[in-house]
Design a protein around this motif. Structure first.
Motif, PDB file in Angstrom:
ATOM      1  N   GLU A  45       7.765 -10.023 -21.319  1.00 13.35           N
ATOM      2  CA  GLU A  45       7.903  -8.871 -20.494  1.00 13.35           C
ATOM      3  C   GLU A  45       6.849  -7.726 -20.100  1.00 13.35           C
ATOM      4  N   ARG A  46       6.028  -7.589 -21.186  1.00 16.88           N
ATOM      5  CA  ARG A  46       5.038  -6.751 -20.897  1.00 16.88           C
ATOM      6  C   ARG A  46       4.139  -7.391 -19.834  1.00 16.88           C
ATOM      7  N   LEU A  47       3.692  -8.221 -20.169  1.00 19.98           N
ATOM      8  CA  LEU A  47       2.532  -9.158 -19.121  1.00 19.98           C
ATOM      9  C   LEU A  47       3.378  -9.382 -17.843  1.00 19.98           C
ATOM     10  N   VAL A  48       4.585  -9.563 -17.580  1.00 16.48           N
ATOM     11  CA  VAL A  48       5.032  -9.654 -16.246  1.00 16.48           C
ATOM     12  C   VAL A  48       5.070  -8.195 -15.624  1.00 16.48           C
ATOM     13  N   ILE A  49       5.518  -7.211 -16.255  1.00 17.76           N
ATOM     14  CA  ILE A  49       5.376  -5.903 -15.794  1.00 17.76           C
ATOM     15  C   ILE A  49       4.004  -5.493 -15.245  1.00 17.76           C
ATOM     16  N   ILE A  50       2.912  -5.826 -16.330  1.00 16.20           N
ATOM     17  CA  ILE A  50       1.706  -5.371 -16.059  1.00 16.20           C
ATOM     18  C   ILE A  50       1.104  -6.152 -14.785  1.00 16.20           C
ATOM     19  N   ASN A  51       1.517  -7.508 -14.714  1.00 15.74           N
ATOM     20  CA  ASN A  51       0.827  -8.141 -13.897  1.00 15.74           C
ATOM     21  C   ASN A  51       1.561  -7.763 -12.444  1.00 15.74           C
ATOM     22  N   LEU A  52       2.608  -7.601 -12.262  1.00 19.37           N
ATOM     23  CA  LEU A  52       3.498  -7.135 -11.061  1.00 19.37           C
ATOM     24  C   LEU A  52       3.222  -5.961 -10.589  1.00 19.37           C
ATOM     25  N   GLY A  53       3.030  -4.912 -11.507  1.00 18.41           N
ATOM     26  CA  GLY A  53       2.683  -3.734 -11.298  1.00 18.41           C
ATOM     27  C   GLY A  53       1.137  -3.439 -10.774  1.00 18.41           C
ATOM     28  N   LEU A  54       0.361  -3.997 -11.206  1.00 12.09           N
ATOM     29  CA  LEU A  54      -1.278  -3.785 -10.826  1.00 12.09           C
ATOM     30  C   LEU A  54      -1.078  -4.825  -9.594  1.00 12.09           C
ATOM     31  N   THR A  55      -0.481  -5.743  -9.395  1.00 10.22           N
ATOM     32  CA  THR A  55      -0.711  -6.544  -8.293  1.00 10.22           C
ATOM     33  C   THR A  55      -0.301  -5.718  -6.769  1.00 10.22           C
ATOM     34  N   ALA A  56       0.976  -5.247  -7.269  1.00 16.92           N
ATOM     35  CA  ALA A  56       1.562  -4.382  -6.192  1.00 16.92           C
ATOM     36  C   ALA A  56       0.577  -3.163  -5.815  1.00 16.92           C
ATOM     37  N   ASN A 208     -18.037  -8.453  -2.892  1.00 17.10           N
ATOM     38  CA  ASN A 208     -17.494  -9.391  -4.221  1.00 17.10           C
ATOM     39  C   ASN A 208     -16.345  -8.599  -4.770  1.00 17.10           C
ATOM     40  N   PHE A 209     -14.955  -8.867  -4.165  1.00 16.30           N
ATOM     41  CA  PHE A 209     -13.801  -8.306  -4.746  1.00 16.30           C
ATOM     42  C   PHE A 209     -13.474  -8.817  -5.994  1.00 16.30           C
ATOM     43  N   HIS A 210     -13.940 -10.038  -6.329  1.00 17.50           N
ATOM     44  CA  HIS A 210     -13.774 -10.778  -7.554  1.00 17.50           C
ATOM     45  C   HIS A 210     -14.025  -9.835  -8.705  1.00 17.50           C
ATOM     46  N   ASN A 211     -15.192  -9.039  -8.557  1.00 19.94           N
ATOM     47  CA  ASN A 211     -15.768  -8.022  -9.594  1.00 19.94           C
ATOM     48  C   ASN A 211     -14.680  -7.199  -9.981  1.00 19.94           C
ATOM     49  N   PHE A 212     -13.588  -6.639  -9.187  1.00 19.98           N
ATOM     50  CA  PHE A 212     -12.906  -5.654  -9.215  1.00 19.98           C
ATOM     51  C   PHE A 212     -11.613  -6.220 -10.063  1.00 19.98           C
ATOM     52  N   ASN A 213     -11.503  -7.465 -10.199  1.00 15.21           N
ATOM     53  CA  ASN A 213     -10.134  -7.959 -10.681  1.00 15.21           C
ATOM     54  C   ASN A 213     -10.011  -8.099 -12.370  1.00 15.21           C
ATOM     55  N   ALA A 214      -9.342  -7.242 -12.730  1.00 14.09           N
ATOM     56  CA  ALA A 214      -9.107  -7.159 -14.282  1.00 14.09           C
ATOM     57  C   ALA A 214      -7.643  -7.421 -14.601  1.00 14.09           C
ATOM     58  N   ILE A 215      -6.635  -7.780 -13.731  1.00  9.11           N
ATOM     59  CA  ILE A 215      -5.514  -7.517 -13.776  1.00  9.11           C
ATOM     60  C   ILE A 215      -4.898  -8.642 -14.889  1.00  9.11           C
ATOM     61  N   GLY A 216      -5.348 -10.115 -14.903  1.00  7.44           N
ATOM     62  CA  GLY A 216      -5.100 -10.785 -15.788  1.00  7.44           C
ATOM     63  C   GLY A 216      -5.835 -10.461 -17.177  1.00  7.44           C
ATOM     64  N   ASP A 222      -7.084  -7.658 -23.404  1.00 12.14           N
ATOM     65  CA  ASP A 222      -8.366  -7.816 -23.342  1.00 12.14           C
ATOM     66  C   ASP A 222      -8.902  -6.389 -23.076  1.00 12.14           C
ATOM     67  N   ALA A 223      -9.850  -6.056 -23.768  1.00 11.06           N
ATOM     68  CA  ALA A 223     -10.556  -4.920 -23.656  1.00 11.06           C
ATOM     69  C   ALA A 223     -11.679  -5.133 -22.712  1.00 11.06           C
ATOM     70  N   ILE A 224     -11.921  -4.160 -21.591  1.00 11.04           N
ATOM     71  CA  ILE A 224     -13.002  -4.458 -20.722  1.00 11.04           C
ATOM     72  C   ILE A 224     -14.128  -3.980 -21.014  1.00 11.04           C
ATOM     73  N   PRO A 225     -15.371  -4.629 -21.037  1.00 14.24           N
ATOM     74  CA  PRO A 225     -16.568  -4.192 -21.631  1.00 14.24           C
ATOM     75  C   PRO A 225     -17.128  -2.975 -20.656  1.00 14.24           C
ATOM     76  N   ARG A 226     -17.633  -2.026 -21.511  1.00 16.56           N
ATOM     77  CA  ARG A 226     -17.997  -0.738 -20.984  1.00 16.56           C
ATOM     78  C   ARG A 226     -19.105  -1.204 -19.749  1.00 16.56           C
ATOM     79  N   ALA A 227     -20.053  -2.063 -20.004  1.00 12.91           N
ATOM     80  CA  ALA A 227     -20.871  -2.245 -19.203  1.00 12.91           C
ATOM     81  C   ALA A 227     -20.322  -2.701 -17.813  1.00 12.91           C
ATOM     82  N   LEU A 228     -19.348  -3.262 -17.609  1.00 17.81           N
ATOM     83  CA  LEU A 228     -18.650  -3.719 -16.602  1.00 17.81           C
ATOM     84  C   LEU A 228     -18.173  -2.723 -15.861  1.00 17.81           C
TER      85      LEU A 228
ATOM     86  N   GLU B  43      -8.210 -17.630 -15.651  1.00 16.67           N
ATOM     87  CA  GLU B  43      -8.771 -18.767 -14.826  1.00 16.67           C
ATOM     88  C   GLU B  43      -7.641 -19.230 -14.009  1.00 16.67           C
ATOM     89  N   LEU B  44      -6.266 -19.193 -14.683  1.00 15.94           N
ATOM     90  CA  LEU B  44      -5.150 -20.095 -13.873  1.00 15.94           C
ATOM     91  C   LEU B  44      -3.864 -18.957 -13.927  1.00 15.94           C
TER      92      LEU B  44
END
Lengths: 257, 302
Positions: A45-56, A208-216, A222-228, B43-44
């Motif tokens: 449930e948590r995973l779905v809500i976060i994925n859905l919310g951030l994607t929206a 590079n918009f892939h840089n900003f994708n941390a939704i998954g 997962d913790a996001i590295p500070r350097a990133l 990844e997927l």
């Protein structure tokens, strides 16, 4: 100073145009998801809500940035309000920076409100927040950086003659920017030094918009590295500077007569 | 802005933009390094091939090509890390196959990448079997799929019973080469003999269109060849040492006219004799005998 006035007016105009009505759609989607998620999923449930919310948040923000951004300059030219504005002690680049800042402010407010909605839906589903949820804010910050770059691109293309062309170019670059990492990989597997160099160059030139994708990553806790965070911030600032500089150079030469 | 300041602005912008783009390069490299740490979980997203096929609106074949390309890219990028478990390899390939069940490169090439032990492959021959069975379910008369499945059972799982059965089943379909029947009988009779292994790897090498699979087959053929050479040389050395214990190198056998020359392995490096009297590969040789060891993941069923 003048750029600040343009920014505030751009924000006010967006609010007057009922741009923030999209929040109703977002709120309804999140409420529906929060109620339904418990019934259609088990254990995620948590995973779905976060994925859905951030994607929206990302999708709604991108649509706003592109469709409002491409009209920022064009609308002023069409309504001829640009002439009266530029007759004041206002440089053309200040006008562009003001427009950019105004739309980014609108997106920040919109995103902040959507994040509150996401937090409410998450709390409804999980009944508590945990430490890992803090990284959701990092993902939201990355989305804002992405939206700022998209806004700069839309503004750049808004200096072109028609909004339709501007929309297509911005959208095209946005999609290409999502796949820039794949482009570089194609260059690597092509077994051709020439192709590798060409794709490698495109990789660094495209946003590079892939840089900003941390939704998954944040959905999985997962913790996001500070350097990133630091690198992404610098990347967005640098890219925005390049695009706005280019836009200002083009706009400086546009014949408004 | 009057003309002169405008020109100055344009000149400044023309100089600044390339410089700023140059500054982006090291920054992007830094981001690429940072992102490796959060890559595993992203990844997927869509794991259901059936769902993807439904939403592909008739463009499933193209999507399958993209997924297969993505699988190969994923393999390449994970292989570079040197310690990957290739966890997304099977789902990516299974999705590609669901989207286009006739894309035979997926099960044929993919089964090798899935079966090879770490760090070369995923070390999951069980997943390779699943992938090939999925392909056979959609193309039950394709003898090449049976040959690939028989190979996975034979080489990676040491399940000679199933291997023989699958080779026999595949040999009945139109276009199947005559050797498949022979292979079925040979495996049933001899199990995992070296000659049989050379036969199956030769078949992979000759009939595979996937460059990685061909290279892998070549390496295995080299290793099998070298293993046979080493065993034969060891017998000669042991026999000769019984008569003259002063033997310190294979060159001594040449000087005493036991061998016409010091034999070389398939990569062209001369075999060596170590201080304990064991024949082995030259340390510079590119042939790897360790690839002949059975996978750690699966236990032989025979």
């Amino acid at each position: 100073m003048m750029a600040g006035t343009v920014a505030i007016n751009t924000f006010r105009e967006a609010v007057r145009d009922r741009v923030l009505y999209n929040l109703i759609f977002f709120a309804l989607a999140m409420m529906a998801a929060a109620v339904l998620v418990g019934q259609i999923t088990i254990g995620i449930e948590r995973l779905v809500i976060i994925n859905l919310g951030l994607t929206a948040i990302s999708l709604i923000g991108t649509v706003m940035a592109i469709f409002i951004g491409v009209g920022l300059v064009y609308k002023e030219m069409e309504k001829r309000t640009l002439y009266s504005l530029l007759s004041k002690p206002l440089h053309r680049w200040e006008f562009l920076v003001g427009k950019f800042a105004g739309l980014v402010l609108t997106l920040v407010v919109n995103t902040a409100l959507m994040t509150l909605g996401l937090a409410a839906a998450l709390f409804y589903v999980t009944r508590a927040f945990n430490r890992a949820d803090a990284s959701i804010l990092v993902a939201v910050y990355f989305i804002l950086l992405e939206l700022a770059v998209v806004t700069a691109l839309a503004l750049f293309f808004s200096c072109f003659p028609t909004p339709m062309l501007s929309t297509l170019l911005t959208l095209g670059l946005f999609i290409a920017g999502q796949f820039s990492t794949a482009l570089r990989e194609y260059g690597r597997v092509a077994h051709s030094r020439v192709l590798e160099v060409i794709f490698g160059t495109i990789y660094y030139l495209l946003p590079n918009f892939h840089n900003f994708n941390a939704i998954g990553a944040v959905a999985h806790g997962d913790a996001i590295p500070r350097a990133l965070i630091v690198h992404n911030t610098l990347y967005a600032l640098l890219y925005i500077a390049v695009v706005l500089l280019g836009a200002s150079a083009i706009f400086a030469n546009v014949d408004l007569k | 802005m009057s003309v002169a300041p405008r020109t100055r602005f344009n000149r400044g912008a023309s100089a600044a933009i390339p410089l700023l783009f140059l500054a982006i390069v090291p920054l992007q490299k830094g981001i690429d390094r940072d992102r490796v740490r959060i890559r595993a979980s992203e990844e997927l997203w869509l794991r259901s091939g059936k769902l993807l096929k439904a939403i592909s609106m008739g463009y499933g074949s193209l999507l399958a090509d993209i997924y297969w390309t993505r699988a190969v890219q994923y393999y390449g990028s994970q292989f570079e890390t040197g310690h990957s478990q290739f966890t997304e390899l099977y789902p990516l390939m299974s999705i590609a196959l669901t989207l286009d069940p006739r894309l035979s490169v997926v099960p044929r090439g993919g089964s090798i990448l899935l079966s090879e032990p770490n760090p070369i492959g995923a070390g999951r021959p069980d997943q390779a079997v699943e992938l090939l069975q999925q392909a056979i379910a959609a193309n039950h008369d394709d003898w090449q799929l049976y040959a690939s499945l028989g190979f996975v059972y034979y080489w990676y799982m040491k399940d000679y019973g199933h291997a023989s059965q699958v080779y026999l089943e595949g040999s009945q379909y139109s276009g199947a080469p005559i050797w498949m029947k022979g292979m079925a009988a040979r495996i049933a009779e001899l199990g995992g003999s070296r000659d049989t292994s050379v036969m199956v790897w030769s078949e992979i090498y000759q009939n595979s269109s996937e460059p990685r699979a061909r290279e892998n087959a070549k390496q295995h053929l080299y290793a099998l060849h070298a293993q046979a050479d080493i065993e034969a040389l060891q017998k000669i050395v042991d026999n000769y040492r019984g008569h003259i214990p002063r033997l310190t190198s294979l060159r001594d056998l040449v000087e005493d006219r036991v061998l016409p020359d010091v034999p070389v392995d398939p990569a062209g490096y001369a075999y060596v004799l170590d201080s304990s009297g064991l024949v082995g590969l030259n340390p510079s040789s590119t042939v790897r005998l360790d690839i002949l060891e059975p996978t750690k993941h699966d236990k032989p069923t025979q």
